[in-house]
Design a protein around this motif. Structure first.
Motif, short mmCIF file in Angstrom:
data_model
loop_
_atom_site.label_atom_id
_atom_site.label_comp_id
_atom_site.label_asym_id
_atom_site.label_seq_id
_atom_site.Cartn_x
_atom_site.Cartn_y
_atom_site.Cartn_z
N ALA A 74 -41.10 -79.92 -53.79
CA ALA A 74 -40.23 -79.08 -54.75
C ALA A 74 -40.30 -77.49 -54.28
O ALA A 74 -39.62 -76.75 -54.06
N SER A 75 -41.66 -77.25 -53.61
CA SER A 75 -41.90 -75.77 -53.14
C SER A 75 -40.96 -75.74 -51.96
O SER A 75 -40.42 -74.67 -51.64
N VAL A 76 -40.93 -76.77 -51.02
CA VAL A 76 -40.09 -76.57 -49.89
C VAL A 76 -38.56 -76.38 -50.28
O VAL A 76 -38.06 -75.61 -49.65
N ASP A 77 -38.17 -77.08 -51.17
CA ASP A 77 -36.84 -77.35 -51.45
C ASP A 77 -36.69 -75.77 -52.08
O ASP A 77 -35.39 -75.19 -51.75
N ARG A 78 -37.46 -75.17 -52.75
CA ARG A 78 -37.15 -73.63 -53.28
C ARG A 78 -37.20 -72.76 -52.15
O ARG A 78 -36.37 -71.92 -52.27
N THR A 129 -38.13 -83.50 -41.94
CA THR A 129 -37.38 -83.50 -43.40
C THR A 129 -38.21 -82.43 -44.34
O THR A 129 -39.27 -82.06 -43.70
N HIS A 130 -37.85 -82.21 -45.44
CA HIS A 130 -38.47 -81.29 -46.32
C HIS A 130 -39.95 -81.92 -46.74
O HIS A 130 -40.98 -81.25 -47.12
N THR A 131 -39.84 -83.34 -46.74
CA THR A 131 -41.30 -83.74 -47.29
C THR A 131 -42.35 -83.71 -45.87
O THR A 131 -43.39 -83.33 -46.24
N GLN A 132 -41.81 -83.83 -44.85
CA GLN A 132 -42.53 -83.40 -43.61
C GLN A 132 -43.17 -81.99 -43.51
O GLN A 132 -44.33 -81.79 -43.52
N ILE A 133 -42.32 -81.09 -43.98
CA ILE A 133 -42.62 -79.59 -43.85
C ILE A 133 -43.60 -79.46 -45.07
O ILE A 133 -44.79 -78.82 -44.80
N ALA A 134 -43.36 -80.16 -46.06
CA ALA A 134 -44.45 -79.97 -47.39
C ALA A 134 -45.93 -80.69 -46.96
O ALA A 134 -46.89 -79.97 -47.24
N GLN A 135 -45.97 -81.80 -46.14
CA GLN A 135 -46.96 -82.16 -45.61
C GLN A 135 -47.66 -81.15 -44.58
O GLN A 135 -48.97 -81.22 -44.78
N ILE A 136 -47.07 -80.78 -43.82
CA ILE A 136 -47.71 -79.82 -42.85
C ILE A 136 -48.31 -78.63 -43.60
O ILE A 136 -49.18 -78.04 -43.43
N CYS A 137 -47.41 -78.04 -44.82
CA CYS A 137 -47.89 -76.97 -45.29
C CYS A 137 -48.81 -77.13 -46.37
O CYS A 137 -49.49 -76.22 -47.02
N ARG A 161 -35.02 -69.31 -55.92
CA ARG A 161 -35.50 -69.18 -54.57
C ARG A 161 -36.67 -68.69 -54.09
O ARG A 161 -37.15 -67.68 -54.90
N ARG A 162 -37.51 -69.11 -53.29
CA ARG A 162 -38.89 -68.71 -52.94
C ARG A 162 -38.98 -68.46 -51.72
O ARG A 162 -38.35 -69.12 -50.81
N VAL A 163 -39.91 -67.35 -51.22
CA VAL A 163 -40.11 -67.15 -49.68
C VAL A 163 -41.68 -67.81 -49.47
O VAL A 163 -42.46 -67.91 -50.22
N GLU A 176 -45.26 -68.48 -48.06
CA GLU A 176 -46.08 -67.24 -48.03
C GLU A 176 -46.74 -67.27 -46.47
O GLU A 176 -46.22 -68.45 -45.68
N VAL A 177 -47.39 -66.32 -45.94
CA VAL A 177 -47.73 -66.25 -44.85
C VAL A 177 -48.63 -67.32 -44.39
O VAL A 177 -48.66 -67.90 -43.12
N ARG A 178 -49.53 -68.01 -45.05
CA ARG A 178 -50.33 -69.13 -44.88
C ARG A 178 -49.33 -70.31 -44.58
O ARG A 178 -49.83 -70.91 -43.52
N HIS A 179 -48.24 -70.54 -45.16
CA HIS A 179 -47.29 -71.56 -44.88
C HIS A 179 -46.77 -71.44 -43.70
O HIS A 179 -46.45 -72.16 -42.85
N ARG A 180 -46.37 -70.22 -43.33
CA ARG A 180 -45.52 -69.84 -42.05
C ARG A 180 -46.49 -70.18 -40.76
O ARG A 180 -46.21 -70.71 -39.90
N ARG A 181 -47.76 -69.63 -40.98
CA ARG A 181 -48.76 -70.02 -40.05
C ARG A 181 -48.92 -71.53 -39.72
O ARG A 181 -49.09 -71.81 -38.73
N LYS A 182 -49.14 -72.04 -40.78
CA LYS A 182 -49.20 -73.64 -40.63
C LYS A 182 -48.13 -74.29 -39.78
O LYS A 182 -48.05 -75.30 -39.07
N LEU A 183 -46.98 -73.61 -40.01
CA LEU A 183 -45.64 -74.34 -39.27
C LEU A 183 -45.62 -73.64 -37.98
O LEU A 183 -45.37 -74.32 -36.89
N ALA A 184 -46.20 -72.51 -37.50
CA ALA A 184 -46.25 -72.20 -36.32
C ALA A 184 -47.55 -72.73 -35.66
O ALA A 184 -47.22 -73.03 -34.38
N GLU A 185 -48.65 -73.29 -36.31
CA GLU A 185 -49.36 -74.16 -35.60
C GLU A 185 -48.82 -75.36 -34.96
O GLU A 185 -49.34 -75.88 -34.14
N MET A 186 -47.97 -76.15 -36.00
CA MET A 186 -47.53 -77.52 -35.78
C MET A 186 -46.54 -77.28 -34.70
O MET A 186 -46.72 -78.04 -33.61
N HIS A 187 -45.65 -76.10 -34.73
CA HIS A 187 -44.92 -76.09 -33.71
C HIS A 187 -45.57 -75.80 -31.92
O HIS A 187 -45.40 -76.33 -31.22
#
Length: 105
Positions: free
Chosen positions: A49-53, A36-44, A61-63, A65-76
Protein backbone atom coordinates in the motif's frame (compact mmCIF):
# COMPACT_ATOMS: atom_id res chain seq x y z
CA UNK A 1 38.75 -2.18 23.13
CA UNK A 2 39.38 1.52 22.62
CA UNK A 3 37.61 3.11 19.64
CA UNK A 4 39.92 4.17 16.84
CA UNK A 5 40.37 7.92 16.55
CA UNK A 6 39.37 9.51 13.27
CA UNK A 7 42.36 10.54 11.21
CA UNK A 8 42.63 12.68 8.10
CA UNK A 9 41.65 9.74 5.88
CA UNK A 10 38.53 8.91 7.89
CA UNK A 11 37.44 12.55 8.05
CA UNK A 12 37.87 12.93 4.28
CA UNK A 13 35.87 9.74 3.69
CA UNK A 14 33.19 10.99 6.10
CA UNK A 15 32.84 14.18 4.03
CA UNK A 16 32.71 12.13 0.86
CA UNK A 17 30.04 9.81 2.28
CA UNK A 18 27.88 12.66 3.62
CA UNK A 19 27.83 14.20 0.14
CA UNK A 20 27.02 10.93 -1.60
CA UNK A 21 23.56 10.91 -3.17
CA UNK A 22 23.07 7.19 -3.70
CA UNK A 23 19.40 7.32 -4.58
CA UNK A 24 16.88 6.07 -7.14
CA UNK A 25 13.22 7.04 -7.25
CA UNK A 26 10.57 4.34 -7.33
CA UNK A 27 9.45 5.63 -10.74
CA UNK A 28 12.97 5.37 -12.19
CA UNK A 29 13.46 1.92 -10.66
CA UNK A 30 10.11 0.71 -11.99
CA UNK A 31 10.92 2.09 -15.46
CA UNK A 32 14.32 0.34 -15.49
CA UNK A 33 13.37 -3.06 -14.07
CA UNK A 34 10.37 -5.32 -14.72
CA UNK A 35 9.30 -5.38 -11.09
CA UNK A 36 5.95 -5.36 -9.36
CA UNK A 37 4.83 -3.06 -6.56
CA UNK A 38 5.07 -6.11 -4.28
CA UNK A 39 8.73 -6.57 -5.16
CA UNK A 40 9.49 -2.87 -4.63
CA UNK A 41 7.78 -3.14 -1.24
CA UNK A 42 9.95 -6.15 -0.40
CA UNK A 43 13.15 -4.30 -1.36
CA UNK A 44 12.19 -1.22 0.66
CA UNK A 45 10.74 -3.06 3.65
CA UNK A 46 7.35 -1.36 3.39
CA UNK A 47 3.80 -2.44 2.63
CA UNK A 48 2.51 -2.72 -0.90
CA UNK A 49 0.00 0.00 0.00
CA UNK A 50 2.91 2.37 0.68
CA UNK A 51 4.36 1.66 -2.75
CA UNK A 52 0.93 2.17 -4.31
CA UNK A 53 0.82 5.63 -2.68
CA UNK A 54 4.23 6.47 -4.19
CA UNK A 55 2.74 5.84 -7.64
CA UNK A 56 -0.67 7.39 -7.00
CA UNK A 57 -1.88 10.88 -7.84
CA UNK A 58 -3.99 13.22 -5.76
CA UNK A 59 -4.34 13.64 -2.04
CA UNK A 60 -3.18 10.10 -1.12
CA UNK A 61 0.12 10.43 -3.01
CA UNK A 62 3.29 10.10 -0.94
CA UNK A 63 6.96 10.56 -1.78
CA UNK A 64 9.38 7.75 -1.00
CA UNK A 65 11.71 8.62 1.87
CA UNK A 66 15.47 8.94 1.40
CA UNK A 67 16.04 5.53 3.03
CA UNK A 68 13.67 3.86 0.56
CA UNK A 69 15.29 5.54 -2.45
CA UNK A 70 18.68 4.39 -1.14
CA UNK A 71 17.43 0.78 -0.91
CA UNK A 72 16.27 0.96 -4.53
CA UNK A 73 19.66 2.36 -5.58
CA UNK A 74 21.40 -0.47 -3.70
CA UNK A 75 19.26 -3.10 -5.43
CA UNK A 76 19.89 -1.43 -8.80
CA UNK A 77 23.63 -1.47 -8.07
CA UNK A 78 23.54 -5.15 -7.11
CA UNK A 79 21.64 -6.11 -10.25
CA UNK A 80 23.95 -4.05 -12.46
CA UNK A 81 27.33 -4.88 -10.87
CA UNK A 82 27.05 -8.06 -8.77
CA UNK A 83 29.40 -10.11 -10.93
CA UNK A 84 32.17 -7.51 -10.51
CA UNK A 85 31.94 -7.31 -6.69
CA UNK A 86 34.32 -9.73 -4.93
CA UNK A 87 32.43 -12.39 -2.93
CA UNK A 88 34.44 -11.47 0.19
CA UNK A 89 33.06 -7.93 -0.02
CA UNK A 90 29.52 -9.18 -0.58
CA UNK A 91 29.84 -11.43 2.48
CA UNK A 92 31.20 -8.54 4.54
CA UNK A 93 28.46 -6.08 3.56
CA UNK A 94 25.46 -8.42 3.53
CA UNK A 95 24.36 -10.84 6.22
CA UNK A 96 24.61 -14.41 5.04
CA UNK A 97 21.33 -15.75 3.66
CA UNK A 98 19.48 -18.38 5.72
CA UNK A 99 21.04 -21.19 3.68
CA UNK A 100 24.51 -19.67 4.15
CA UNK A 101 25.15 -19.60 0.41
CA UNK A 102 26.12 -16.33 -1.24
CA UNK A 103 24.88 -16.37 -4.85
CA UNK A 104 27.83 -16.90 -7.19
CA UNK A 105 28.31 -14.51 -10.09
Amino acid sequence: MTPQALGRRELALLQFYCGCQFSMTPHAFYARWGVTHTQIAQICGVSEASVDRWFSHGKHRRVAEVRHRRKLAEMHFIWEHYERVPLELVAYICSPPPNGQVPSP
